[in-house]
Design an enzyme around this catalytic site. Structure first.
Site, mmCIF file in Angstrom:
data_model
loop_
_atom_site.group_PDB
_atom_site.id
_atom_site.type_symbol
_atom_site.label_atom_id
_atom_site.label_comp_id
_atom_site.label_asym_id
_atom_site.label_seq_id
_atom_site.Cartn_x
_atom_site.Cartn_y
_atom_site.Cartn_z
ATOM 1 N N GLN A 250 0.817 -1.211 0.000
ATOM 2 C CA GLN A 250 0.000 0.000 0.000
ATOM 3 C C GLN A 250 0.854 1.266 0.000
ATOM 4 O O GLN A 250 0.449 2.301 -0.535
ATOM 5 C CB GLN A 250 -0.942 -0.001 1.199
ATOM 6 C CG GLN A 250 -1.976 -1.119 1.153
ATOM 7 C CD GLN A 250 -2.864 -1.032 -0.071
ATOM 8 O OE1 GLN A 250 -3.528 -0.026 -0.306
ATOM 9 N NE2 GLN A 250 -2.882 -2.086 -0.883
ATOM 10 N N HIS A 253 1.473 3.351 -3.176
ATOM 11 C CA HIS A 253 0.483 4.267 -3.744
ATOM 12 C C HIS A 253 1.053 5.663 -3.931
ATOM 13 O O HIS A 253 0.765 6.341 -4.920
ATOM 14 C CB HIS A 253 -0.740 4.355 -2.824
ATOM 15 C CG HIS A 253 -1.853 3.448 -3.225
ATOM 16 N ND1 HIS A 253 -2.707 3.724 -4.256
ATOM 17 C CD2 HIS A 253 -2.264 2.262 -2.712
ATOM 18 C CE1 HIS A 253 -3.590 2.747 -4.382
ATOM 19 N NE2 HIS A 253 -3.350 1.846 -3.454
ATOM 20 N N GLU A 318 -7.831 3.809 7.022
ATOM 21 C CA GLU A 318 -8.651 3.447 5.854
ATOM 22 C C GLU A 318 -8.731 1.925 5.701
ATOM 23 O O GLU A 318 -9.803 1.344 5.625
ATOM 24 C CB GLU A 318 -8.029 4.070 4.605
ATOM 25 C CG GLU A 318 -8.724 3.698 3.316
ATOM 26 C CD GLU A 318 -7.985 4.209 2.092
ATOM 27 O OE1 GLU A 318 -8.608 4.222 1.011
ATOM 28 O OE2 GLU A 318 -6.793 4.574 2.192
ATOM 29 N N HIS A 319 -7.570 1.268 5.614
ATOM 30 C CA HIS A 319 -7.519 -0.190 5.484
ATOM 31 C C HIS A 319 -6.911 -0.774 6.752
ATOM 32 O O HIS A 319 -5.888 -0.293 7.225
ATOM 33 C CB HIS A 319 -6.618 -0.612 4.315
ATOM 34 C CG HIS A 319 -6.961 0.011 3.001
ATOM 35 N ND1 HIS A 319 -6.227 1.042 2.443
ATOM 36 C CD2 HIS A 319 -7.956 -0.256 2.125
ATOM 37 C CE1 HIS A 319 -6.758 1.375 1.283
ATOM 38 N NE2 HIS A 319 -7.814 0.606 1.062
ATOM 39 N N ASP A 352 -8.959 -3.814 -2.947
ATOM 40 C CA ASP A 352 -8.681 -2.737 -3.891
ATOM 41 C C ASP A 352 -9.123 -3.082 -5.304
ATOM 42 O O ASP A 352 -9.586 -2.218 -6.052
ATOM 43 C CB ASP A 352 -7.177 -2.436 -3.926
ATOM 44 C CG ASP A 352 -6.742 -1.489 -2.834
ATOM 45 O OD1 ASP A 352 -7.607 -0.891 -2.172
ATOM 46 O OD2 ASP A 352 -5.518 -1.340 -2.649
ATOM 47 N N HIS A 412 -46.735 29.041 12.851
ATOM 48 C CA HIS A 412 -46.733 27.581 12.841
ATOM 49 C C HIS A 412 -47.981 27.049 13.550
ATOM 50 O O HIS A 412 -48.652 26.129 13.070
ATOM 51 C CB HIS A 412 -45.495 27.051 13.572
ATOM 52 C CG HIS A 412 -44.225 27.104 12.781
ATOM 53 N ND1 HIS A 412 -43.666 28.269 12.346
ATOM 54 C CD2 HIS A 412 -43.388 26.098 12.366
ATOM 55 C CE1 HIS A 412 -42.547 28.010 11.698
ATOM 56 N NE2 HIS A 412 -42.355 26.696 11.693
#
Length: 435
Positions: A250, A253, A318-319, A352, A412
């Site tokens: 990862q 990336h 995230e992961h 992914d 109202h």
């Protein structure tokens, strides 16, 4: 107490990076707002060296991209898209419309309505990330979105054949070869040649993420997404090689992608760090992965699984790859994460690319308050009500009248009183409360 055997870059320096991105994006979006297509073209030439009079791909160009791929390539894309579609359809079926008579004569309900138009950004400047097309376009299609626009940057000076194929096979209605801020700006703001959408989705670099943040409100977005994050939670049931592989897998990336090992084994921590150094000498993407590891990589040693859960929830990654004796312990107790990958037989790359769950996930601690992209993100859950009888209207109207006056809202209250008078036969003076 958790010990940091390795820390990442100082948070203050990261904040300075964010500020410079914010200023640049604001100026470019203002230019798109002012000049439309001319600004889009200037930005495309400046950042991608890509110049066209019309950035929408023609049918002939799309067919040409498909022709460049082998049958195996096309079959593999089809397989991945089938998995994404299958899971998205199960998600859609879980979303039920509701209609219930809550009191005699009073019916309340909700229904799910898809967004009318969506712009899907597919990253592809550094790597042709065709999987992002599956995740956004197919999920929007299953939700029932009428118009789906996709944008992906050129790859090596031309439309990326695999991305174009994935966009087309997923069912995109309009495909543009356009990247970065100019892409998300064009889709959200609209130009002379690109009609604006109602919602933006898809991951991207720091500039794309910041553009989405600034455009939020003008359009809807899926979530605030920054650089890819991965957290590996492991104990001595696994070894350093598999942990190092999952971290670097990862980290490649981008140079600012956090990769963190959380463990209760000092030996595994040392072995993983040694394995990372070994793999970085042979990994083809080591130039990127090494920078990410050196500046954003962390190794945290905990005393227990309970402490690992606490630290993991604070990180809100995230992961989260869990490789322990009892991965389900973390499934049961963790609350802040984008997606869990339970056991050594699975991994983040499966999610992914192909397994079927969506890979557009929250980063930068956003997992504290949102999940990732799914069918429900493309749906508006809207409510309705109906009152079936005079008696029900007069009854609920009396309660409403008194509560409105308690707040000082005379107008109202009168909306309620007129129903009490008409349907309940009671004489209430204007501005008075129904007794």
């Amino acid at each position: 107490m958790a010990q940091y055997l390795k820390r990442g870059r100082d948070a203050t320096l990261r904040a300075e990076d964010d500020q410079s991105v914010r200023v640049a994006v604001e100026a470019m979006l203002a230019d798109i707002e002012k000049r439309g297509d001319a600004a889009i073209r200037d930005l495309s030439v400046k950042f991608d060296h890509w110049d066209r009079t019309d950035y929408r791909l023609t049918d002939a160009e799309i067919k040409g991209c498909l022709a460049q791929l082998s049958q195996r390539n096309l079959d593999d894309i089809k397989f991945a898209q089938t998995q994404v579609r299958n899971f998205a359809e199960h998600q859609r079926h879980s979303m039920k419309d509701v209609e219930v008579e809550t009191l005699p004569g009073i019916v309340l309900g909700h229904k799910h309505i898809p967004v009318n138009s969506v712009g899907c950004y597919v990253p592809g400047g550094k790597y042709p990330l065709l999987a992002s097309a599956h995740m956004s376009v197919i999920t929007a299609k299953v939700a029932g979105v009428d118009r789906i626009v996709t944008c992906a940057p050129p790859y090596q000076g031309k439309p990326a054949p695999a991305i174009v194929a994935a966009q087309h096979m997923a069912g995109a209605d309009e495909i543009y070869c356009l990247g970065g801020i100019q892409a998300v700006g064009a889709m959200a703001i609209g130009t002379q040649s690109i009609a604006a959408v109602d919602m933006l989705v898809g991951p991207g670099n720091a500039y794309v993420a910041e553009a989405k943040r600034q455009l939020f409100g003008r359009v809807g977005i899926d979530l605030f997404a920054g650089p890819t994050e991965t957290l590996v939670i492991a104990d001595d049931t696994v070894d350093g090689e598999i942990c190092a592989t999952d971290l670097l897998g990862q980290a490649e990336h981008g140079p600012n992608s956090p990769a963190i090992l959380l463990t209760n084994s000092a030996k595994l921590a040392r072995d993983t760090m040694a394995e990372i150094e070994r793999l970085l000498r042979i990994l083809p993407t080591a130039a990127v992965a090494r920078k990410a590891w050196e500046e954003y990589g962390e190794v945290i040693l905990c005393d227990s699984e309970e402490e690992m859960v606490k630290v993991a929830d604070d990180i809100a990654s995230e992961h989260v790859q869990v490789m322990t004796r009892d991965p389900d312990y973390f499934l049961k107790h963790m609350t802040n994460y984008g997606a869990l990958f339970l056991g050594p037989r699975t991994n983040v790359a499966f999610g992914d690319k192909v397994i079927g769950t969506n890979h557009t996930l929250p980063t930068a601690k956003a997992a504290r308050y949102t999940g990732g992209l799914w069918v429900g993100k493309f749906m508006k859950t809207v409510t309705y009500q109906r009152v079936l009888t005079d008696e029900a209207s007069a009854m609920i109207g009396a309660y409403c009248s008194r509560l409105c006056l308690l707040e000082g809202f005379v107008g109202h209250a009168e909306q309620a009183n007129v129903r009490v008078r008409r349907y309940g036969g009671r004489n209430i003076p204007y501005g008075g409360a129904a007794e």
